[in-house]
Design an enzyme around this catalytic site. Structure first.
Site, PDB file in Angstrom:
ATOM      1  N   SER A 164       0.860  -1.186   0.000  1.00 17.30           N
ATOM      2  CA  SER A 164       0.000   0.000   0.000  1.00 17.30           C
ATOM      3  C   SER A 164       0.890   1.228   0.000  1.00 17.30           C
ATOM      4  O   SER A 164       2.013   1.193   0.515  1.00 17.30           O
ATOM      5  CB  SER A 164      -0.892   0.013   1.250  1.00 17.30           C
ATOM      6  OG  SER A 164      -1.534   1.267   1.400  1.00 17.30           O
ATOM      7  N   TYR A 203      -1.361  -0.240  10.161  1.00 11.10           N
ATOM      8  CA  TYR A 203      -1.522  -0.752   8.796  1.00 11.10           C
ATOM      9  C   TYR A 203      -0.345  -0.308   7.927  1.00 11.10           C
ATOM     10  O   TYR A 203       0.249  -1.107   7.206  1.00 11.10           O
ATOM     11  CB  TYR A 203      -2.840  -0.245   8.213  1.00 11.10           C
ATOM     12  CG  TYR A 203      -3.118  -0.682   6.801  1.00 11.10           C
ATOM     13  CD1 TYR A 203      -3.551  -1.976   6.518  1.00 11.10           C
ATOM     14  CD2 TYR A 203      -2.971   0.207   5.737  1.00 11.10           C
ATOM     15  CE1 TYR A 203      -3.825  -2.379   5.220  1.00 11.10           C
ATOM     16  CE2 TYR A 203      -3.237  -0.178   4.434  1.00 11.10           C
ATOM     17  CZ  TYR A 203      -3.663  -1.478   4.180  1.00 11.10           C
ATOM     18  OH  TYR A 203      -3.932  -1.873   2.879  1.00 11.10           O
TER      19      TYR A 203
END
Length: 253
Positions: free
Chosen positions: A144, A157
């Site tokens: 990501s 995350y």
């Protein structure tokens, strides 16, 4: 009943693929003729995905990504169904919290790392032992853009995705020359997983992207299909940003 893999055919295992980005990747691989095994936590959702993708070419294996028994079973069932597992896509991930990392419950942080990083390593170890060590192949890890910079309110995350990017480098180095390993770092893609980031304000969220839209699963699917092909035969250890150009705005006041 799944079909036997034709001569020259390839087989992929895609984790977390009952919907969203994983489904988009599986769809791209099926479209080019691969046989695909997909995993997911919800058995009913998984069955629906298999039916949509084509039960003659796709199997579903339900389980939780961080469960080592599930990792082994997924690879074993892929081998039983298709006789090989050329490609692995580590897409399964979680982001159960929104808030400052300084206040994060460490048990939650461990869960994020177990699902987003350790499971990817586990699946890579299993596919390596079952097929890739002797026959070659390729791995794509879904990271990501959160792993490339500070990520306010989704810090755990982001840290896990930074670890995924480094895991990609480690595996690319160790598994060469027979297995190529690359990562894809998407920005916001319109999926249920990312819904909280754009729901009710999609136009506003998309306005900051040079390409003036959010991503779609097919955008990541196309990138993964390329990296899992002979067209990418001289590419390994790379992280491809699939971000609508959002990083072009870095540093712009």
């Amino acid at each position: 009943m799944t079909e036997q893999v034709p001569a020259g055919g390839k087989v992929a295992l895609v984790t977390g693929a009952s919907r969203g980005i994983g489904y988009g990747i599986a769809e791209a691989l099926v479209a080019r003729g691969d046989r695909v095994a997909i995993t997911g936590r919800n058995e009913d959702t998984l069955k629906e995905a298999v039916a949509q993708l084509g039960a003659d070419r796709v199997i579903g294996i339900a389980g939780r990504a961080h469960d080592e028994a599930h990792q082994a079973a997924a690879v074993e069932q892929t081998m039983e169904a298709f006789g090989r597992v050329d490609y692995l896509v580590n897409n399964a991930g979680t982001n159960p919290v929104f808030g400052p990392i300084a206040e994060l419950d460490l048990a939650v942080a461990r869960k994020v790392f177990e699902t987003n990083v350790i499971s990817a390593l586990g699946f890579a170890q299993q596919t390596w032992k079952a097929w890739q060590k002797d026959n070659g192949g390729a791995i794509v890890n879904i990271a990501s853009i959160a792993g490339l910079s500070a990520s306010p309110f989704v810090g755990a995350y982001g840290v896990s995705k930074a670890a995924m990017i480094n895991l990609t480098l480690q595996l690319a180095h160790e598994l060469a020359p027979s297995v190529r390993v690359n990562a894809i770092a998407p920005a916001v893609v319109k999926t249920k997983f990312a819904q909280a980031l754009y729901e009710g304000r999609e136009a506003e969220a998309a306005a900051s992207y040079p390409l003036q839209r959010l991503g779609a699963p097919r955008d990541v699917g196309g990138a993964a299909e390329f990296l899992l092909s002979d067209r990418a035969a001289w590419i390994t250890g790379q992280t491809l940003q699939v971000d609508g150009g959002i990083f072009l705005n870095a540093g712009v006041g």
